[in-house]
Design an enzyme around this catalytic site. Sequence first.
Site, mmCIF file in Angstrom:
data_model
loop_
_atom_site.group_PDB
_atom_site.id
_atom_site.type_symbol
_atom_site.label_atom_id
_atom_site.label_comp_id
_atom_site.label_asym_id
_atom_site.label_seq_id
_atom_site.Cartn_x
_atom_site.Cartn_y
_atom_site.Cartn_z
ATOM 1 N N GLU A 77 1.505 11.349 4.600
ATOM 2 C CA GLU A 77 1.372 11.897 5.944
ATOM 3 C C GLU A 77 1.766 13.373 5.977
ATOM 4 O O GLU A 77 1.301 14.133 6.811
ATOM 5 C CB GLU A 77 2.263 11.088 6.909
ATOM 6 N N LYS B 282 -4.538 6.633 17.226
ATOM 7 C CA LYS B 282 -3.696 6.188 18.355
ATOM 8 C C LYS B 282 -4.473 6.348 19.662
ATOM 9 O O LYS B 282 -4.494 5.463 20.512
ATOM 10 C CB LYS B 282 -2.418 7.046 18.451
ATOM 11 N N HIS C 27 1.687 -6.218 -15.419
ATOM 12 C CA HIS C 27 0.747 -7.307 -15.685
ATOM 13 C C HIS C 27 -0.439 -7.278 -14.725
ATOM 14 O O HIS C 27 -1.150 -8.259 -14.580
ATOM 15 C CB HIS C 27 1.478 -8.646 -15.609
#
Length: 475
Positions: A302, A445, A331
């Site tokens: 950000e 938003k 793995h």
Amino acid sequence: MKLTEEVRKQLRITVDYTNMTDKYLGLKGISLRDLKAYSGLIRNAHVYVSTNRGRDDLYMGWTELPYNQGEVVADILATAKAIRKKFDYFVVLGIGGSALGPIMAFNALCHLHYNDLPKTKRKGPKFYVEDNVDPVRMKELLDVIDIKKTCFNVISKSGATSETMTQYLIIADLLEKAGENVKDHVVFTTDASRGNLVKISKELGGVKSFVLGDGVGGRFSELSPVGLFPAAVLGIDIKLLLKGAAYMDKLCRTPDLRKNPALITAALQYVAYRNGMNIGVMMPYSDNLRYVADWYAQLWAESLGKNVTLSGGNCNVGQTPVKALGVTDQHSQVQLYTEGPFDKVVTFLSVGSYKEKSPIPHGCENIPDVAFLGGHTMEELIQAENKATAYALTKARRMNYTVHIPEINEFTLGQLLYYFELQTAYAGAMFNIDTYNQPGVEAGKKATFALLGKPGYEGQRAELDKAAPDENYIV
Ligand code: PA5
């Protein structure tokens, strides 16, 4: 813990960047000449951060958090003590910078199965951080807590974040229905004067509130009441956390690249990015540090993912953070890191001394593939695997460096957080971008406000309604 100079030195976090250099990676590594080419830019980044530290107007108030919170810390400790006595459950409602820090500190410094421990073995109430609006998660949280015995810490700088305020509306309604006074069950952490939580507090008759200062953005707020209050409720030594941060700050005051850990890794990451390393993997070799990678991912992404420079030019920069866990992800992902594209820098978080060693008993003596493990400890195994992975990556000429954490405690975690915050601040200055804004987050938003009918967003709602799915592209 008595913090003598000797203890500080023993607990000092160090950075080993051997495996970033051309000496060990050949042409794939970074040479002194590469660094010299950017020396002006690196110097200026250090000057920018040093001269602007503490400036609220530039959102650099976070640099002073280790020093200017004496009264706040006393208030936090007193409030936390009362909360521990009164409540069985403590729930943080927040998202992004208002949640990732508390999650990280909880996981780093508390028992990994803290909530499953009996009350006598926990220093505080059961602890949850709700950082999503998944309806199932909300319902299932309510299945395991007793709302009458719960304190909710609502953390939102703006008090206008849909996710957090939705959660607040739900718990306020439930508390009222249960005949409880909402005010007695909430603590707010928010802006000093602006924002809706300030208004709600007034309506409720004055809610106990902590202030997130003007010059501290969400992702740089872990050492403010955002992180300190939940940590104190858990019995974490927040004074020691701040001392650790101050210690790292002191180490990084020098402009000398080879002595300043945050500056050297910011510079190496910057040069690596300019050489095509678009991905930054963080791989802690510790379950306790697992969420440091999540917290860091927000900080790095950000802060650095921007499309405009401070001089107004177009840029589109930022390294994509990837979270991995050692040894688990050896793995799964390490195959890609070793043989895939040359586009990554791997940051290992290595622990010098784990709080448990867990000896491995002898056994299966007739099966050499298993028997060799007996007599070692799990600590030796995880450390060997960490070393082996760094070696394998280096052999494959992949950039990697290691942040050595002597042991995990408040003092070292404080150092680690401050180190990554400074590294991000230096890197942002090198990119010449605004490290502290997030316009890309705001866009989503606002579209959510429009979709849910918030007044003032009618135009955007009409635009969104028109953007119906194109049937040509649906199978
Ligand atoms: O880092 C940030 O600024 C964001 O992640 C915010 O913390 C997040 O969007 C929540 O905002 P607020 O604290 O206003 O609810």
